[in-house]
Scaffold this active site. Structure first.
Site, mmCIF file in Angstrom:
data_model
loop_
_atom_site.group_PDB
_atom_site.id
_atom_site.type_symbol
_atom_site.label_atom_id
_atom_site.label_comp_id
_atom_site.label_asym_id
_atom_site.label_seq_id
_atom_site.Cartn_x
_atom_site.Cartn_y
_atom_site.Cartn_z
ATOM 1 N N GLN B 347 22.800 15.680 28.731
ATOM 2 C CA GLN B 347 23.281 15.059 27.509
ATOM 3 C C GLN B 347 24.035 16.165 26.776
ATOM 4 O OE1 GLN B 347 21.218 11.633 26.609
ATOM 5 N NE2 GLN B 347 23.421 11.441 26.491
ATOM 6 N N THR B 513 17.746 17.963 24.547
ATOM 7 C CA THR B 513 17.072 16.680 24.734
ATOM 8 C C THR B 513 16.235 16.792 26.003
ATOM 9 O OG1 THR B 513 18.587 15.601 26.288
ATOM 10 C CG2 THR B 513 19.113 15.366 23.956
ATOM 11 N N THR B 514 15.432 15.759 26.257
ATOM 12 C CA THR B 514 14.710 15.659 27.524
ATOM 13 C C THR B 514 15.316 14.508 28.337
ATOM 14 O OG1 THR B 514 12.797 16.629 26.440
ATOM 15 C CG2 THR B 514 12.366 15.567 28.525
ATOM 16 N N HIS B 515 16.621 14.342 28.205
ATOM 17 C CA HIS B 515 17.315 13.288 28.937
ATOM 18 C C HIS B 515 17.898 13.876 30.213
ATOM 19 C CE1 HIS B 515 17.988 11.506 24.646
ATOM 20 N NE2 HIS B 515 16.712 11.516 25.000
ATOM 21 N N ASN B 516 17.016 14.227 31.132
ATOM 22 C CA ASN B 516 17.426 14.767 32.432
ATOM 23 C C ASN B 516 17.641 13.579 33.357
ATOM 24 O OD1 ASN B 516 14.957 16.337 31.160
ATOM 25 N ND2 ASN B 516 16.311 17.864 32.001
#
Lengths: 291, 587
Positions: B347, B513-516
């Protein structure tokens, strides 16, 4: 010495009735009246359903807060597990002798935190706020020992984007850093200690640590300073249960109301300062006094 | 030697959002389901009640609810010519741990992707020509359309009770909602959250500049709600302890508040916690999964045979389990061949910080997903001709908290400590606010996941290795979006403001973010995807990865959870309505 937490179940009509934590009465009063207590007061987890992962040892003498992993594989079937009093409570720090620091180290740290956050007419500085106590207890606990981190070798230097790549734990870094700092000051200031310098010399020294212009033996000055500053400010603004932010002085300084959880009436009251004083996880001193 | 357990119809690996949804749907359909979760059991009343959930040190700094790197981590490098080193302490992104997974600690931002996002490469090529895309950009169309997923988005939002205002109901624009969003079959389950002063000032300024602000869709509920599973949720109290925390108030949607109480009542469901799946087992043909092998906390190994295996771990660890189980061809960036680990994306976020000296903002009154946003610069909602990049993101005023260990703004140039710092901190706290952009991260040939050659986890398996850096396209996009956001910020008449566009290189130590996403991508072509359009493995037909973000071919300018939830329902329908009748490849 034990403690329990009890929770009423919830009223699912949009309101919630909770019993707050119920701690042993003596502990609650002790915490707020600050009598002679010892070491780190810690709680024993009962967890009949293994809902807690922390187990603590208690003692009336100085002790290490050791987080012991007591996890067990478990099976859940036909219904939500439930047991009264089961909770994963935070640890409590109480005043008392140093747990990690030696007396000499502690005197240095207290002098340092009082320059990083100096007392002034807005309120107490780092020392009276308990920042040194906070750091002491943190270093004696899981943080100090890099618990839970990936500490397998090989250790290799990398780029800054790859993060900390050093086997030393925070506890070790403090021990080595304070020794190297004491040696440096002793050599450059005729055997003096940090706390014996004038405030302006202390600030000068800290600035030189911060910008890396001081070379400490086997210790990277800049990184050591960054850790000191981070931990001091954490202690100043963390919940008072951890030993710093005493009497919520950090929160009062900025106007943070603390561990409150219901601002529904205040969301749309724009431009009005929120009026209620801060509250910590253990409440406020005046609550205990009334009780 | 693993001891063999009685066979089940379904074994679910990981009991987070997708694991709990699939477990419920398949158990409800009459299948015997066991879910195996490596972390502990977690429940609201015992793990994060409002009596002590508001503990910034414990949850936000020491990361109490998150995966411990000692348990599992990965190695990281920016470029292929560097040696990847282990992430020894998670900070740039924070994988969850335990029952509920990342569904416990998310913020509740519940966004759908745009209809054009689902046919990204086709759409951009049609509008701008193929030359617009960098040659190493490996974006591809999704194998499902927005129209395919709409009913499933709707279903997940109703499960969560999401609060918001629709901008498009069945093609009719709705005042006050997001005018750019895809059509919705119905209004949000609950009305929008209330807004604080910062968000209100942002919305006024954005409107003045001709943008279309709307309340951010939030699964922190504006009012009490009963979801279709009969579970009652409470009204959000704006406590400001949302991301990184569990919600003690039953107000933030999570497996705990939306699924588990109903799931645990089903007699044909069992959860096994603190048990880590070591690998997915295959039969001698390699084309059928026979179940999983897991290890419990005593070090005992168990084999759990099952007819269907559902891989429902966090996206990064879905990829790891595929690789260590030897399923699918690992991706090789040199040749561009192979699929497992391909198209890892992230992200691209940025911010504009403001000080409004004459305003009292009470910034601690917050939730994870309130705030006012604009979507004018997301996806292809704006003309990219001559901009030199593709992609975009939403932006706005969604500050989630003012917890003082981590949120303590001071004017630029303030010393980091001492008397001046103390004074500035005290004087700024009530008057500072942050705006942000949340941008896309498209996939590239040289951003991928594979197994590390050196470092091992505590169970002796190779750690996963991440090779990732921001590309010029994303940095240009971030610069452009941040400039637009700064224009709106300026119209808020701040005393002081600072724009912080995203700069490279990607830094794994700074939380973004932790949007991997990506690594087990779904697609129409087995040469460029791991899963078909039903999230079913091309190679092993009784293995599904039902909607973890690892199935995204690239990441778009929105938070992933709504799409993750929609894909979970999409896959569960494919299994119950199609696969069970005729087990085999669905495509």
């Amino acid at each position: 010495m034990g403690c329990l937490a009890r929770f009423k179940n919830l009223n699912f009509d949009g309101t919630f009735a909770f019993d707050l934590l119920w701690f042993g009465k003596s502990a609650l009063i002790n915490l707020h009246r600050g009598p002679k207590a010892f070491g780190v007061w810690v709680m024993e987890s009962k967890a009949p359903l293994c809902l807690s992962r922390r187990s603590f040892l208690a003692s009336t003498t100085a002790l290490l807060a050791t987080s012991v992993s007591v996890v067990h594989a478990r099976t859940f079937h036909q219904g939500m597990p439930w047991a009264p009093g089961a909770a994963d409570l935070p640890p409590l720090t109480r005043p008392g002798p140093w747990v990690f620091f030696t007396a000499d180290e502690a005197a240095t740290i207290e002098a340092i935190v009082d320059r990083l956050i100096p007392p002034d007419d807005r309120g107490p500085g780092g020392k009276d706020a308990g920042c040194a106590v906070f750091i002491d207890r943190q270093l004696a606990g899981p943080y100090g020992h890099s618990e839970g981190l990936y500490t397998r070798p090989p250790f290799m230097p990398g780029s800054s984007t790859q993060g900390y790549q050093n086997p030393d734990s925070p506890a070790g870094r403090y021990r080595n850093g304070l020794k190297a700092l004491a040696d440096h000051i002793g050599e450059s200031n005729g055997g003096k200690k940090f706390r014996e310098l004038t405030a302006s010399d202390q600030d000068k020294l800290l600035s030189n640590l911060e910008n890396g212009s001081i070379k400490l033996k086997d210790v990277e000055a800049k990184a050591f300073f960054a850790m000191l500053l981070q931990d001091t400010q954490q202690g100043f603004f963390a919940d008072p249960i951890y030993g710093g932010n005493r009497d919520m002085v950090g929160w009062k300084l900025i106007g943070f109301p603390g561990a409150r959880y219901d601002y529904r009436d205040w969301v749309e009251r724009h431009n009005e300062p929120y009026p209620l004083p801060p509250v910590g996880i253990m409440g406020r001193a005046d609550w205990a006094a009334k009780g | 030697m693993a001891r063999k357990l009685p066979s089940k119809n379904v074994v679910v690996i990981g009991l987070g959002w997708t694991g709990s949804i699939l477990s419920y749907e398949l158990a409800k359909a009459g299948l015997d389901v066991v879910a195996i979760e490596r972390g502990p059991w977690r429940d609201t009343a015992t793990d994060f009640p409002p009596s002590y959930a508001q503990d910034e040190l414990r949850y936000a700094v020491r990361l109490d609810l998150f995966l411990r790197p000692a348990q599992e981590t990965l190695t990281f490098r920016n470029k292929a010519d560097q040696t990847a080193l282990p992430i020894r302490n998670f900070s740039g992104f924070l994988p969850g741990n335990g029952v509920g997974g990342a569904g416990i600690h998310w913020n509740g931002q519940t966004w759908r992707f745009l209809p054009t996002d689902f046919r990204l490469r086709s759409h951009l090529t049609e509008r701008y020509g193929a030359d617009m895309l960098p040659s190493d950009m490996t974006i591809q169309d999704w194998p499902v359309s927005y129209d395919d997923l709409e009913p499933y988005y709707d279903r997940f939002e109703k499960l969560c009770g999401t609060s918001g205002k629709a901008g498009n109901i069945k093609g009719t624009k709705q005042a006050g909602g997001n005018p750019f969003e895809g059509w919705r079959s119905s209004e949000y389950p609950t009305p929008p959250l209330k807004q604080g002063l910062g968000a209100t000032l942002f919305a006024d300024a954005a409107r003045k500049l001709g943008h279309s602000p709307f309340p951010q869709p939030a699964s922190n509920l504006s009012e009490a709600y009963t979801n279709p599973l009969g579970i009652r949720m409470g009204q959000c109290s704006y406590c400001g302890f949302c991301e990184r925390f569990g919600c003690g108030n039953y107000s933030k949607a999570s497996p705990q508040t939306c699924v588990l109480p109903a799931l645990l009542r089903l007699p044909n469901f069992t959860a096994q916690t603190e048990s880590e799946v070591l690998k997915i087992n295959l039969d001698s043909t390699g084309k059928r999964a026979t179940g999983v092998t897991y290890v419990d906390t005593s070090g005992n190994e168990w084999e759990q045979p099952a007819d269907i295996v559902l891989l429902c771990a966090f996206s990064l660890f879905n990829v790891q389990l595929m690789l260590v189980s030897g399923i699918g061809q690992p991706y090789d960036p040199a040749s561009g061949q192979g699929v497992v680990g391909r198209n890892y994306a992230y992200q691209t976020t940025s911010s504009v910080s403001l000080i409004l000296k004459d305003k009292v903002l009470n910034p601690f009154i917050a939730t994870g997903a309130h705030g006012m946003m604009i979507d004018d610069y997301n996806g292809d909602n704006f003309d990219h001709t001559n901009l030199g990049f593709v992609g975009g993101g939403y932006m706005g005023a969604g500050q989630t908290n003012a917890r003082p260990i981590q949120t303590r703004p001071v004017p630029k140039g303030t010393p980091k400590w001492g008397a001046e710092w103390k004074k500035a901190t005290a004087e700024t706290y009530q008057h500072a606010f942050s705006l942000s952009t949340h941008g896309s991260s498209y996939s590239y040939r040289d951003c991928w996941l594979d197994l590390d050659p050196t470092y091992k986890d505590r169970l002796g398996r190779p750690l996963m290795r991440m090779t990732f850096d921001f590309h010029e396209n994303e940095l240009k996009m971030s610069a452009y979006l941040t400039e637009r956001l700064a224009e709106i910020a300026k119209a808020m008449n701040p005393t002081e403001m600072q724009a912080n566009p995203r700069k490279g290189p990607y830094d794994s130590t700074i939380y973004q973010t932790t949007h991997n996403t990506g690594g087990t991508v779904m697609g129409a072509d087995p040469k460029t995807s791991v899963l078909n359009r039903y999230c079913q493995s091309w190679d092993v037909h009784n293995l599904f990865i039902p909607g973890g973000a690892s199935v995204f071919p690239q990441n778009h300018g929105y938070n992933p959870t709504d799409t993750v939830g929609a894909l979970a329902y999409w896959t569960s329908d494919a299994i119950t309505q199609r696969y069970l009748k005729n087990p085999g490849p669905l495509v």
